[in-house]
Design an enzyme around this catalytic site. Structure first.
Site, PDB file in Angstrom:
ATOM      1  N   SER A   4     -81.202 -19.397  70.802  1.00 31.06           N
ATOM      2  CA  SER A   4     -82.256 -19.791  69.874  1.00 31.06           C
ATOM      3  C   SER A   4     -81.687 -20.295  68.550  1.00 31.06           C
ATOM      4  CB  SER A   4     -83.176 -18.596  69.613  1.00 31.06           C
ATOM      5  OG  SER A   4     -83.620 -18.056  70.827  1.00 31.06           O
ATOM      6  N   ARG A 129     -77.261  -2.711  73.492  1.00 33.56           N
ATOM      7  CA  ARG A 129     -77.476  -3.659  72.387  1.00 33.56           C
ATOM      8  C   ARG A 129     -78.856  -3.576  71.744  1.00 33.56           C
ATOM      9  NH1 ARG A 129     -77.912  -9.713  74.540  1.00 33.56           N
ATOM     10  NH2 ARG A 129     -79.251  -9.878  72.716  1.00 33.56           N
ATOM     11  N   ARG A 209     -72.505 -14.981  66.892  1.00 33.89           N
ATOM     12  CA  ARG A 209     -73.889 -15.298  66.529  1.00 33.89           C
ATOM     13  C   ARG A 209     -74.349 -14.384  65.408  1.00 33.89           C
ATOM     14  NH1 ARG A 209     -79.225 -16.130  70.374  1.00 33.89           N
ATOM     15  NH2 ARG A 209     -80.736 -15.449  68.824  1.00 33.89           N
ATOM     16  N   ARG A 212     -78.085 -10.907  64.937  1.00 34.69           N
ATOM     17  CA  ARG A 212     -78.057  -9.481  65.247  1.00 34.69           C
ATOM     18  C   ARG A 212     -76.839  -8.759  64.645  1.00 34.69           C
ATOM     19  NH1 ARG A 212     -82.173  -7.973  68.562  1.00 34.69           N
ATOM     20  NH2 ARG A 212     -83.175  -9.623  69.779  1.00 34.69           N
TER      21      ARG A 212
END
Length: 482
Positions: A4, A129, A209, A212
């Site tokens: 995304s 996660r 990324r 997160r």
């Protein structure tokens, strides 16, 4: 496989930039990762401290990659790291549930080889996660706290002698899966945690990324942090694999420099007077603002923009309430359209992605219906104001939820059941353009060989009556003249 974050970068910037994984690959291949300020900073801890690596243990390539962790372990050990602890987060979202066992076996083998060379290298803690560490957009700080307690304090409800034993045991619990494994720590024969973070240690968050990792980065870096009681705040040298938020300069040090994304379509349009409204719920709010605007926090021009974040449900998995906030997002978009205050209304409906990730097919059907209903509310409003719509997606997920072989046939598990696919798909996404405001001669071009997300920005600029910059990916549309 796309994600995304890079999808919205491309949608907003109109160009394809080398992103997270590719940037890290290049830096590792060239050795530049070991020459920069970030690595030199953590290297100061190698003589007397421990190097801690925290991140997603996966080869999914969405947030992190196992081979990058392996190369970093090798490179750091060759450059003086004597004591290494890895804090793993199991995936099951971007890869098949249950694959955690194989990943742990691979990592344990690598660490065993390092130990044979005299390096004290072990897995120190872990967890799933979605339950440990990797929350985003400040949706649920308890997720980060569970990680902090295990990784930094060496405290968790489950204690094991090895990570392999931990993952196998916890996965054997009823309804257990990789995404939601509870936090665990590895202990020695005396029951003492083998790898808490202590003064003088170095910490690297290995995910490339951003979304997160930002919350953990705040907990590791901010002196005035107040989201939960950290109990003990060790004096450490902390770096990210990349910088996770360019606006917040977080973290302040990193191993690989981020891409410079400038001259985004949002910036261009707002400078040319286009009044913009952007809205989503928490889990995708950053995608229609921060990522869309080239990894920039805040407004480009607050006199011409309004961003609305609708809080996402917290404390539950998305399949429990699969309608999510689709209706609320649609109502905000409808009101913005009917207000006459905006020239562009930009929204993301997360249902198909977030519920698709849970692997719950029945809930995903409900999610997709909710998104359909929301789209209809928005399109009805577009119709009412004589506007134009463009509907697309940043990647696939819910349209195929079955693991398949190369012939396209469903893969079966050991008991004969169909293996569920929880990751994004590699299928092309559709794009639909229409509405009463569309010039009757506008049609899709047929001369673009591989149209993609980066072509959307120029298209949207054209629909607003502007020409896109020459270095943007070309527009998807043309006007047919009789």
């Amino acid at each position: 496989m796309g994600n995304s974050e890079v999808g919205h970068n491309a949608l907003g910037a109109g160009r394809i930039f080398a992103q997270g994984a590719k940037l890290v690959d290049r830096a590792l291949a060239s050795g530049k990762i070991y020459e920069g300020d970030g690595f030199n900073y953590i290297k100061e801890s190698f003589e007397n401290g421990t190097l801690h690596l925290i991140g997603l243990l996966s080869d999914g390539g969405v947030h992190s990659r196992l081979d990058q962790l392996q190369l970093l372990l090798k490179g750091a050990s060759e450059r003086g790291a004597k004591r290494i602890r890895v804090h793993i987060l199991t995936d099951g979202r971007d890869v098949l549930d249950g694959s955690s066992v194989g990943f742990v076996e691979t990592l344990e083998s690598d660490l065993s080889q390092l130990r044979e060379k005299g390096i004290d290298a072990q897995i120190a803690s872990g967890g799933g996660r979605m339950y440990v560490t990797m929350d985003r957009y400040e949706n649920d700080w308890d997720v980060v706290k569970r990680g902090w307690d295990a990784q930094v304090l060496g405290e968790a409800p489950h204690k094991f002698k090895s990570a392999l034993e931990a993952v196998k045991t916890l996965r054997a619990e009823p309804n257990a899966n990789d995404q939601y494994l509870p936090p665990f720590v590895i202990v020695d024969d005396s029951g003492k945690a083998v790898g808490p973070v202590l003064d003088g240690d170095a910490v690297v968050t290995i995910n490339f990324r951003a979304d997160r990792m930002v919350m953990l980065a705040k907990a590791l870096e901010y002196a005035d942090f107040d989201k939960f009681d950290r109990v003990r705040v060790p004096k450490i040298r902390y770096v990210g694999m990349l910088q996770y938020d360019g606006e917040l300069k977080l973290p302040s040090r990193y191993l690989v420099s981020p891409p410079e994304i400038e001259r985004t379509s949002g910036e261009y349009l707002v400078k040319n007077g286009i009044r913009t409204f952007a809205c989503s719920e928490t889990v995708k709010f950053g995608h229609v603002t921060f990522f869309w605007n080239g990894n920039r926090s805040g407004y480009l021009d607050e006199t011409k923009e309004e961003y609305v974040e609708i809080p996402s449900d917290s404390g539950i998995t998305f399949n429990v309430a699969p309608k999510m906030k689709a209706l609320e997002i649609a109502e905000k978009a409808r009101d913005a359209l009917l207000s006459g205050k905006f020239d562009q209304v930009r929204v993301n409906l997360p249902n198909g992605d977030m519920v698709g990730h849970t692997g719950d097919i029945e809930a995903t059907v409900v999610a997709c219906k909710a998104a359909d209903e929301a789209v209809k509310i928005i399109l009805d409003a577009v119709e009412q104001v004589g506007g134009i719509y463009l509907v697309t997606a940043d990647h696939g997920n819910a349209e195929d939820m079955v693991k398949r072989n190369k012939a396209g046939k469903p893969l079966l598990d050991k008991s004969g059941g169909i293996q569920i696919l929880t990751s994004h798909t590699l299928l092309p996404v559709p794009v639909a353009i229409g509405g009463p405001g569309l010039h009757p001669g506008v049609k899709f071009r047929n001369d673009i060989q591989t149209p993609g997300l980066a072509n959307v920005a120029a298209t949207v600029m054209n629909l607003h009556g502007f020409e896109a910059p020459a270095d943007y990916e070309p527009t998807l549309i043309e006007v047919a003249h009789n």
